[in-house]
Design an enzyme around this catalytic site. Structure first.
Site, PDB file in Angstrom:
ATOM      1  N   TYR A  23       0.607  -1.312   0.088  1.00 36.87           N
ATOM      2  CA  TYR A  23       0.343   0.236  -0.070  1.00 36.87           C
ATOM      3  C   TYR A  23       1.145   1.347   0.089  1.00 36.87           C
ATOM      4  CZ  TYR A  23      -3.750  -3.438   1.469  1.00 36.87           C
ATOM      5  OH  TYR A  23      -4.419  -4.136   1.445  1.00 36.87           O
TER       6      TYR A  23
ATOM      7  N   HIS B 244      -0.211 -11.995   0.823  1.00 40.43           N
ATOM      8  CA  HIS B 244      -1.177 -11.128  -0.063  1.00 40.43           C
ATOM      9  C   HIS B 244      -0.945 -11.582  -1.859  1.00 40.43           C
ATOM     10  CE1 HIS B 244      -1.655  -6.264  -0.528  1.00 40.43           C
ATOM     11  NE2 HIS B 244      -2.329  -7.408  -1.059  1.00 40.43           N
TER      12      HIS B 244
HETATM   13  P1  NAD Z   1     -13.259  -0.030   0.959  1.00 43.94           P
HETATM   14  O1  NAD Z   1     -14.781  -0.594   0.752  1.00 43.94           O
HETATM   15  O2  NAD Z   1     -12.910  -0.146   2.678  1.00 43.94           O
HETATM   16  O3  NAD Z   1     -13.304   1.486   0.881  1.00 43.94           O
HETATM   17  C1  NAD Z   1     -12.503   1.970   0.704  1.00 43.94           C
HETATM   18  C2  NAD Z   1     -12.975   3.852  -0.042  1.00 43.94           C
HETATM   19  O4  NAD Z   1     -14.016   4.312   1.232  1.00 43.94           O
HETATM   20  C3  NAD Z   1     -11.897   4.629   0.483  1.00 43.94           C
HETATM   21  O5  NAD Z   1     -12.111   5.549  -0.787  1.00 43.94           O
HETATM   22  C4  NAD Z   1     -12.360   5.481   2.179  1.00 43.94           C
HETATM   23  O6  NAD Z   1     -11.578   6.569   2.051  1.00 43.94           O
HETATM   24  C5  NAD Z   1     -13.968   5.440   1.646  1.00 43.94           C
HETATM   25  N1  NAD Z   1     -14.906   5.417   2.645  1.00 43.94           N
HETATM   26  C6  NAD Z   1     -14.479   4.941   4.068  1.00 43.94           C
HETATM   27  N2  NAD Z   1     -15.473   5.184   5.426  1.00 43.94           N
HETATM   28  C7  NAD Z   1     -16.231   5.943   4.510  1.00 43.94           C
HETATM   29  C8  NAD Z   1     -17.738   6.845   4.712  1.00 43.94           C
HETATM   30  N3  NAD Z   1     -18.453   6.381   5.276  1.00 43.94           N
HETATM   31  N4  NAD Z   1     -18.563   7.496   3.514  1.00 43.94           N
HETATM   32  C9  NAD Z   1     -17.594   7.545   2.538  1.00 43.94           C
HETATM   33  N5  NAD Z   1     -16.828   6.878   2.393  1.00 43.94           N
HETATM   34  C10 NAD Z   1     -16.021   6.255   2.862  1.00 43.94           C
HETATM   35  O7  NAD Z   1     -11.835  -0.449   1.090  1.00 43.94           O
HETATM   36  P2  NAD Z   1     -10.074  -0.499   0.928  1.00 43.94           P
HETATM   37  O8  NAD Z   1     -10.159   0.431   1.315  1.00 43.94           O
HETATM   38  O9  NAD Z   1      -9.730  -1.494  -0.575  1.00 43.94           O
HETATM   39  O10 NAD Z   1     -10.448  -1.803   2.011  1.00 43.94           O
HETATM   40  C11 NAD Z   1      -9.739  -1.527   3.372  1.00 43.94           C
HETATM   41  C12 NAD Z   1      -9.383  -2.445   3.687  1.00 43.94           C
HETATM   42  O11 NAD Z   1      -9.216  -3.902   3.985  1.00 43.94           O
HETATM   43  C13 NAD Z   1      -7.975  -1.616   2.986  1.00 43.94           C
HETATM   44  O12 NAD Z   1      -7.526  -0.801   3.766  1.00 43.94           O
HETATM   45  C14 NAD Z   1      -6.452  -2.797   3.101  1.00 43.94           C
HETATM   46  O13 NAD Z   1      -6.402  -3.085   4.514  1.00 43.94           O
HETATM   47  C15 NAD Z   1      -7.483  -4.103   3.192  1.00 43.94           C
HETATM   48  N6  NAD Z   1      -7.304  -5.088   2.165  1.00 43.94           N
HETATM   49  C16 NAD Z   1      -7.084  -5.852   1.891  1.00 43.94           C
HETATM   50  C17 NAD Z   1      -7.127  -6.957   0.340  1.00 43.94           C
HETATM   51  C18 NAD Z   1      -5.889  -7.531  -0.089  1.00 43.94           C
HETATM   52  O14 NAD Z   1      -5.779  -8.530   1.285  1.00 43.94           O
HETATM   53  N7  NAD Z   1      -6.538  -8.107  -1.676  1.00 43.94           N
HETATM   54  C19 NAD Z   1      -7.936  -5.731  -0.244  1.00 43.94           C
HETATM   55  C20 NAD Z   1      -8.723  -5.083  -0.550  1.00 43.94           C
HETATM   56  C21 NAD Z   1      -8.683  -4.931   0.830  1.00 43.94           C
END
Ligand code: NAD
Length: 316
Positions: free
Chosen positions: A56, A121
């Site tokens: 990230y 990952h």
């Molecule tokens: P998400 O679905 O959580 O969406 C994140 C987006 O939504 C960001 O732009 C954030 O600023 C916004 N957001 C958060 N709260 C909000 C709200 N209340 N209103 C409006 N917008 C809002 O997607 P993500 O961040 O990709 O996934 C969450 C976490 O999961 C990642 O940060 C990561 O730690 C993990 N993740 C891991 C993998 C993997 O291991 N392959 C893949 C995806 C995500």
């Protein structure tokens, strides 16, 4: 904030977990002050689970999260830190040598002596047989050496989880992290839950907003969904807005309702988002979900329900 048992690990993690990919500027620029304040407010609100990766922001998320956690001045045992290995800005490398070096680098950036969870990952981008025969045995050694307390795998296609879990000795893996498969537009992870529970692994569901699809602002430019999925999600968001409702709140609550899934990792980058997401969890606990809004959104999303996108390499 509700705490839930993570599989057989003995860890109790908050139902809402802090996804730290936004701290790597993956969804727009985040200042260090903003990052520190968001992590602090999340922790003070009962969020004890933080997830990051060297991938990230090309290691930025780990560095920023490490600083923010240190600034809390809280006992190390009061929060759970998960990071990953094998995926980097430079590409994928799941060799035993690279993942072993990787955890040392992560610990330095995070300013920690150990992580609670180390995950391979996005394993669909590597050879799954290498993951089974080389990467996971290397992670087991790192666990024995005390660099990580628990180990797991992450990725998008759900088939990777059973492929690996059916080929490693029972109890080897502690957790799996699935993303974009348990939210309003795609809930296919639900079908795999009984199998995963049978294997005794803790289940983490990431991206309840489908990486920005289920937000009023819409997804980032790099989002891999088809134009049809993007359009349907934007129609659903507009519908909610018109009714004075918020699609992101509804989407997070939808993911949180399923208690078989231990923690829902949502990416957060501002005080406002932390406040909104904590409030959504609290509201769910006291008032339940807005069933009418869920039905309306589900009807709008029906034509694209459970549609995903390709990820990874062709496995031989
Ligand atoms: P998400 O679905 O959580 O969406 C994140 C987006 O939504 C960001 O732009 C954030 O600023 C916004 N957001 C958060 N709260 C909000 C709200 N209340 N209103 C409006 N917008 C809002 O997607 P993500 O961040 O990709 O996934 C969450 C976490 O999961 C990642 O940060 C990561 O730690 C993990 N993740 C891991 C993998 C993997 O291991 N392959 C893949 C995806 C995500």
């Amino acid at each position: 904030m509700e705490l839930r048992e993570l599989g057989r690990t003995g860890l109790k993690v908050s139902s809402v977990g802090f996804g730290a990919s936004p701290l790597g500027n993956v969804f727009g620029t985040v200042s260090e002050e903003q990052a520190n304040a968001s992590v602090r407010l999340a922790f003070q609100s009962g969020i004890n689970f933080f997830d990051t990766s060297p991938y990230y922001g090309g290691t930025l998320s780990e560095k920023v999260l490490g600083k923010a956690l240190k600034a809390l001045g809280a006992p190390r045992s009061s929060y759970v830190v998960a990071t990953k290995c094998g995926r980097y800005k430079e590409g994928f490398d799941f060799s035993a040598e690279r993942v072993t070096r990787s955890v040392e680098e992560s610990l330095e950036r995070l300013q920690l002596d150990y992580v609670d969870i180390l995950q391979c990952h996005d394993i669909e981008f590597g050879s799954l047989d290498q993951i089974v025969n080389e990467t996971i045995p290397a992670l087991v050694k790192l666990k024995e050496a005390g660099k990580t307390r628990f180990i797991g795998i992450t990725g998008l296609p759900l088939g990777i989880f059973s492929y690996v879990l059916d080929r490693v000795p029972p109890g080897t893996l502690d957790v799996v992290l699935s993303y974009c498969h348990y939210s309003l537009n795609d809930s296919t992870l639900g079908d795999l839950v009984p199998y995963l529970k049978g294997k005794g692994v803790g289940i983490i569901n990431a991206s309840p907003l489908s990486m920005g699809l289920l937000t009023e602002a819409g997804p980032p430019e790099w989002h891999p969904a088809s134009p049809q999925i993007k359009a349907a999600c934007q129609t659903a968001a507009a519908h909610c807005k018109e009714k004075g409702k918020n699609i992101s709140k509804l989407a997070l609550q939808y993911s949180l309702v399923n208690k078989e899934i231990t923690s829902v990792l949502i990416g957060m980058k501002s005080l406002e988002q932390v406040e909104e997401n904590v409030a959504a969890a609290r509201e769910l606990a006291t008032c339940g979900i807005d069933e009418e809004a869920v039905s309306e959104v589900e009807a709008i999303l029906k034509p694209v329900k459970n549609q995903s996108w390709p990820s990874g390499i062709q496995q031989s």
